[in-house]
Design a protein around this motif. Structure first.
Motif, short mmCIF file in Angstrom:
data_model
loop_
_atom_site.label_atom_id
_atom_site.label_comp_id
_atom_site.label_asym_id
_atom_site.label_seq_id
_atom_site.Cartn_x
_atom_site.Cartn_y
_atom_site.Cartn_z
N LYS A 271 -11.69 25.28 89.17
CA LYS A 271 -12.23 25.93 90.36
C LYS A 271 -11.14 25.85 91.59
N THR A 272 -9.95 25.90 91.04
CA THR A 272 -8.95 25.74 92.15
C THR A 272 -7.82 26.51 91.76
N ALA A 273 -7.17 27.28 92.97
CA ALA A 273 -6.15 27.92 92.87
C ALA A 273 -5.09 27.76 93.73
N ILE A 274 -3.81 28.29 93.51
CA ILE A 274 -2.74 27.93 94.58
C ILE A 274 -2.31 29.17 94.77
N VAL A 275 -2.19 29.70 96.06
CA VAL A 275 -1.88 30.98 96.50
C VAL A 275 -0.43 30.70 97.12
N CYS A 276 0.38 31.61 96.36
CA CYS A 276 1.92 31.70 96.75
C CYS A 276 2.30 32.94 97.48
N ALA B 229 -5.38 26.44 97.90
CA ALA B 229 -4.27 25.71 98.27
C ALA B 229 -3.15 26.89 98.66
N LEU B 230 -2.72 27.02 99.92
CA LEU B 230 -1.77 28.08 100.30
C LEU B 230 -0.50 27.48 100.59
N SER B 231 0.50 28.29 100.10
CA SER B 231 2.10 28.10 100.20
C SER B 231 2.80 29.28 100.53
N GLY B 232 4.00 29.33 101.22
CA GLY B 232 4.62 30.54 101.32
C GLY B 232 5.31 30.74 102.75
N PHE B 233 5.41 31.98 102.97
CA PHE B 233 6.18 32.52 104.28
C PHE B 233 5.16 33.54 105.05
N LEU B 234 5.27 33.49 106.23
CA LEU B 234 5.67 32.36 107.02
C LEU B 234 4.76 31.37 107.54
N VAL C 244 -10.14 24.94 101.92
CA VAL C 244 -8.87 25.08 102.15
C VAL C 244 -7.90 23.98 102.29
N PHE C 245 -6.77 24.21 101.60
CA PHE C 245 -5.73 23.19 101.80
C PHE C 245 -4.44 23.83 102.39
N THR C 246 -3.81 23.62 103.13
CA THR C 246 -2.32 24.23 103.36
C THR C 246 -1.38 23.04 102.77
N LEU C 247 -0.33 23.74 102.12
CA LEU C 247 0.78 22.62 101.52
C LEU C 247 2.10 22.71 102.64
N LYS C 248 1.95 21.78 103.39
CA LYS C 248 2.96 21.62 104.54
C LYS C 248 4.34 21.87 104.14
N ASP C 249 4.65 21.18 103.01
CA ASP C 249 5.96 21.11 102.76
C ASP C 249 6.26 22.27 101.46
N CYS C 250 5.39 23.39 101.46
CA CYS C 250 5.73 24.47 100.46
C CYS C 250 5.58 25.83 101.39
N CYS C 251 6.00 25.42 102.60
CA CYS C 251 5.84 26.73 103.62
C CYS C 251 7.29 26.57 104.36
N GLY D 105 12.26 21.57 101.67
CA GLY D 105 12.68 21.80 100.29
C GLY D 105 11.46 22.48 99.61
N MET D 106 11.05 23.68 100.37
CA MET D 106 9.63 24.10 100.07
C MET D 106 9.80 25.09 98.58
N LEU D 107 10.77 25.52 98.44
CA LEU D 107 10.90 26.35 97.16
C LEU D 107 10.99 25.65 96.01
N GLU D 108 11.98 24.50 95.97
CA GLU D 108 11.85 23.69 94.82
C GLU D 108 10.53 22.95 94.56
N LYS D 109 9.82 22.61 95.95
CA LYS D 109 8.72 21.93 95.61
C LYS D 109 7.54 22.70 95.25
N THR D 110 7.46 24.02 95.51
CA THR D 110 6.63 24.88 94.99
C THR D 110 6.83 25.17 93.65
N VAL D 111 7.82 25.24 93.20
CA VAL D 111 8.33 25.59 91.79
C VAL D 111 7.55 24.42 90.86
N LYS D 112 8.03 23.06 91.32
CA LYS D 112 7.37 22.03 90.56
C LYS D 112 5.95 22.03 90.73
#
Length: 202
Positions: A7-12, A137-142, A161-168, A38-45
């Motif tokens: 029931k969980t999604a990460i939106v990139c 969970a939200l990540s990305g630009f801007l 809603v979760f916001t991924l602070k180090d993936c933005c 380090g948002m790109l590497e962290k989002t990939v991981k």
């Protein structure tokens, strides 16, 4: 309480060459914040680990036709800048999702994003409801634009809603930090990538 991965999604959001890759039209504007978090590497991981746990990974790119016919003849604000800069054309390399974030089998790609909010002109809400997703969970630009707009809409629609602070990333550290520290807590649960992973079952 652990989150149910089914029931969980990460939106990139907008992990496209224009932002994420050297040579992209907007890369230099976000490069320093990308490096600070380090948002790109962290989002990939994060997405790699989340997929293993059964989390849905959703990509939300923004693209336009070569003549930007989807926009007003005289757009203003950030969309005027996009058009003036010739950014995010579907036909060009800059509009493609960057190599390290290319969708995997089983990922879902949102269709129709032409503005800031990930819900406004797209099928995102349909995808989430069809898959019975409750945790987003939200990540990305801007950080302070499309991520923030999508966060507000997800909150209004009743998602957890979760916001991924180090993936933005944003175009300045000040704007990124202001969104994370002041706006995100009003409409989401701000967490790091590691903190979010800890909420998923082993």
């Amino acid at each position: 309480m652990a989150l149910d991965p089914t029931k969980t999604a990460i939106v990139c959001i907008e992990f496209q060459n224009e932002f994420a890759t050297p040579g992209g039209k907007l890369h230099d504007a976000v490069k320093s914040v990308m490096e600070s978090t380090g948002m790109l590497e962290k989002t990939v991981k994060l997405t790699e680990e989340a997929r293993k746990k059964g989390v849905t990974v959703i990509h939300a790119p923004i693209t336009f036709s070569d003549d930007y016919r989807e926009l007003s003849p005289s757009p203003y604000g950030i969309l005027a800048n996009v058009k003036a800069g010739g950014a995010f054309k579907a036909s060009e390399w800059g509009g493609a999702i960057c190599e390290t974030m290319k969708p995997h089998p089983g990922d879902v790609v949102v269709e129709g994003k032409r503005g800031l909010c990930g819900f406004a002109s797209t099928n995102l809400d349909f995808i989430l409801r069809q898959r019975d997703i409750r945790n987003v969970a939200l990540s990305g630009f801007l950080t302070n634009c499309c991520v923030e707009s999508t966060m507000r809409s997800a909150y209004e629609r009743g998602y957890n809603v979760f916001t991924l602070k180090d993936c933005c990333a944003a175009t300045s550290q000040e704007q990124h930090d202001a969104a994370c520290n002041f706006t995100f807590p009003m409409f989401s649960k701000p967490v790091t990538a590691d903190e979010f992973l800890q909420q998923l079952p082993e």
